[in-house]
Design an enzyme around this catalytic site. Structure first.
Site, mmCIF file in Angstrom:
data_model
loop_
_atom_site.group_PDB
_atom_site.id
_atom_site.type_symbol
_atom_site.label_atom_id
_atom_site.label_comp_id
_atom_site.label_asym_id
_atom_site.label_seq_id
_atom_site.Cartn_x
_atom_site.Cartn_y
_atom_site.Cartn_z
ATOM 1 N N GLY A 237 23.448 -0.488 28.015
ATOM 2 C CA GLY A 237 24.145 0.057 26.855
ATOM 3 C C GLY A 237 23.828 1.522 26.658
ATOM 4 O O GLY A 237 23.723 2.003 25.532
ATOM 5 N N GLY A 238 23.709 2.240 27.786
ATOM 6 C CA GLY A 238 23.231 3.623 27.753
ATOM 7 C C GLY A 238 24.271 4.677 27.479
ATOM 8 O O GLY A 238 23.994 5.870 27.629
ATOM 9 N N ASP A 262 27.053 -0.168 31.045
ATOM 10 C CA ASP A 262 27.776 -0.167 29.771
ATOM 11 C C ASP A 262 29.183 -0.687 30.036
ATOM 12 O O ASP A 262 29.522 -1.050 31.166
ATOM 13 C CB ASP A 262 27.797 1.236 29.145
ATOM 14 C CG ASP A 262 27.766 1.179 27.619
ATOM 15 O OD1 ASP A 262 28.564 0.401 27.040
ATOM 16 O OD2 ASP A 262 26.959 1.889 26.993
ATOM 17 N N ARG A 301 18.073 1.725 24.326
ATOM 18 C CA ARG A 301 17.877 2.737 23.286
ATOM 19 C C ARG A 301 18.866 2.505 22.149
ATOM 20 O O ARG A 301 20.078 2.572 22.344
ATOM 21 C CB ARG A 301 18.053 4.153 23.851
ATOM 22 C CG ARG A 301 17.731 5.239 22.814
ATOM 23 C CD ARG A 301 17.983 6.624 23.348
ATOM 24 N NE ARG A 301 19.411 6.881 23.544
ATOM 25 C CZ ARG A 301 19.942 8.099 23.574
ATOM 26 N NH1 ARG A 301 19.179 9.158 23.442
ATOM 27 N NH2 ARG A 301 21.243 8.252 23.760
ATOM 28 N N ARG A 302 18.333 2.219 20.971
ATOM 29 C CA ARG A 302 19.141 2.001 19.773
ATOM 30 C C ARG A 302 20.215 0.948 20.038
ATOM 31 O O ARG A 302 21.380 1.119 19.693
ATOM 32 C CB ARG A 302 19.763 3.313 19.289
ATOM 33 C CG ARG A 302 18.780 4.430 19.047
ATOM 34 C CD ARG A 302 17.790 4.124 17.945
ATOM 35 N NE ARG A 302 18.383 4.203 16.629
ATOM 36 C CZ ARG A 302 18.057 3.411 15.608
ATOM 37 N NH1 ARG A 302 17.172 2.454 15.772
ATOM 38 N NH2 ARG A 302 18.603 3.555 14.427
ATOM 39 N N HIS A 305 19.035 -2.863 17.266
ATOM 40 C CA HIS A 305 19.276 -2.802 15.818
ATOM 41 C C HIS A 305 20.717 -3.156 15.454
ATOM 42 O O HIS A 305 21.021 -3.371 14.281
ATOM 43 C CB HIS A 305 18.886 -1.429 15.264
ATOM 44 C CG HIS A 305 19.873 -0.336 15.574
ATOM 45 N ND1 HIS A 305 20.073 0.728 14.726
ATOM 46 C CD2 HIS A 305 20.709 -0.128 16.623
ATOM 47 C CE1 HIS A 305 20.984 1.535 15.236
ATOM 48 N NE2 HIS A 305 21.380 1.038 16.386
#
EC number: 2.1.1.-
Length: 404
Positions: A237-238, A262, A301-302, A305
């Site tokens: 998911g970069g 991704d 990364r992020r 969440h």
């Protein structure tokens, strides 16, 4: 009179002590800076009348509306950058807007210390308003107000609808209620190119898009090398590959392949925007079986969440299936304090609640990692504090070197 006199005296002394850390050109630690901010905010609460505190908190919605209006009017760019004043009439002419209306908006901004207001009907830039001269910061403020704001405002109604038993998920939650849509928030963004552009621009700001500088990639890959033909890092998911580019810039001598995973359209966009040749790509969703197996590092990364605990657990288990005994999972995300959480981090959790996700505390990360049958090795904090932490997890059978 303020009702918390003892706190006023104690906090004033504390602020004075902390302020001395800034004397003679010294650069205080992040902890000192954060302590000064917290004490200053607490002093403001103690110094106000209790009723005034309620009104001050309630009025923050209007404050954000004033700043968003100033962005729409292009006030930040039209205000003289050198700090000289401009009259309401002059700036209104440049905006092609009504002077009375512009004056009221600028007055509201200045009351929140955004712009200076030295004389009647004249305004100027100050240190805070100059931050908004950077376009990405204006985009971030607009993005949060236009996008997250509508969803956050729907939290109470959605909570009542669900009798406070659930706050929904990625596909049905406050966001869908606030925007009267059946689309997920990412689908909603992608349906409007300008909206997506604004979102991506806002996400490039330092506080949101910081790369994983806390983790020692060089040491990890030197102690457990994968060879030049092995997979060093898979960024799941970069996006456009910003994190992999950043890691490569920080550690140009890393050995092994860098892989970006991704959605196909995201990868296509990344390549169209100059994705470096040293980054390989593989299409897929977060929950598709990972084709890049046995990588030394699986990097997120992020990402976590975005998801509730149930979907986050599914994501962990999916990644676990691709890992081997030398793999590390690195989750670059916020880590909230279990006690005394910073306000902006707690509010960010509500932002994510409105979109069907959540920020997590240290104990919540530990519980999530362990529920997937993984081992939480360490939470790495960099000099930016918990906003930019890295959660390191491995298989229980991990045979690689420890980095403690």
């Amino acid at each position: 009179m303020p009702t918390d006199t003892n706190s006023i005296i104690a906090l004033s002394k504390s602020i004075g002590k902390l302020a001395r850390e800034f004397e003679n050109g010294a650069t205080p630690s992040k902890e000192v800076q954060q302590a000064l901010v917290l004490a200053s905010e607490q002093l403001g609460v103690a110094a106000r009348e209790p009723d005034d505190n309620v009104y001050n908190i309630s009025g923050q919605i209007s404050q954000n509306a004033a700043i968003r209006s100033a962005i729409a009017l292009n006030a930040f760019a039209l205000m003289p950058e050198d700090g000289s004043t401009i009259t309401v009439e002059d700036i209104s002419t440049k905006m092609n807007a009504d002077p009375e209306l512009v004056g009221r908006i600028l007055r509201a901004c200045a009351s929140a210390h955004v712009f200076g207001h030295p004389t009647v009907n004249e305004y100027c830039h100050n240190n805070l308003s100059r931050v908004y001269l950077q376009g990405d910061h204006r985009q971030l403020a607009a993005q949060i107000y236009d996008f997250t704001g509508h969803a956050v405002l729907a939290i109470p109604d959605f909570g009542e609808e669900k009798q406070w038993k659930s706050m929904g998920d990625y596909v049905r939650g406050p966001f869908q209620l606030g925007f009267a849509t059946d689309l997920s928030y990412m689908e909603y963004l992608q349906a409007n190119p300008q909206r997506l552009k604004s979102w991506n621009s806002g996400m490039r700001t330092g506080k949101i898009g910081h790369r994983t500088s806390a983790f020692p990639f060089d040491r990890a890959l030197e102690l457990d090398p994968c060879g030049k033909d092995g997979i060093a890092i898979v960024d799941v998911g970069g996006g456009r590959g910003q994190a992999l580019e950043g890691i490569h810039q920080d550690y140009p001598n890393l050995e092994g392949r860098l892989v970006l995973q991704d959605l196909p359209d995201v990868i296509k966009d990344a390549k169209a925007n100059g994705l470096p040749d040293y980054i390989e790509t593989t299409p897929g969703t977060f929950f598709d079986p990972l084709t890049a197996k046995g990588a030394r590092i699986y990097h997120f990364r992020r990402v976590f969440h975005i998801w509730t605990q149930t979907k986050a657990l599914e994501l962990l288990e999916n990644t676990k299936n691709a890992m081997n005994d030398y793999s590390r999972m690195l989750i670059a995300d916020m880590v909230l304090a279990d006690v005394g959480c910073e306000r902006d981090l707690a509010m960010q959790d509500l932002n994510m609640m409105s979109l069907g996700g959540m920020e997590r505390s240290e104990s919540e990360w530990t519980s999530l990692i362990e529920s997937a049958g993984l081992v939480l090795k360490k939470i790495w904090q960099n000099d930016q504090g918990p906003k930019h932490a890295v959660v390191e997890a491995t298989l229980p059978t991990f045979k690689g070197h420890g980095l403690e």
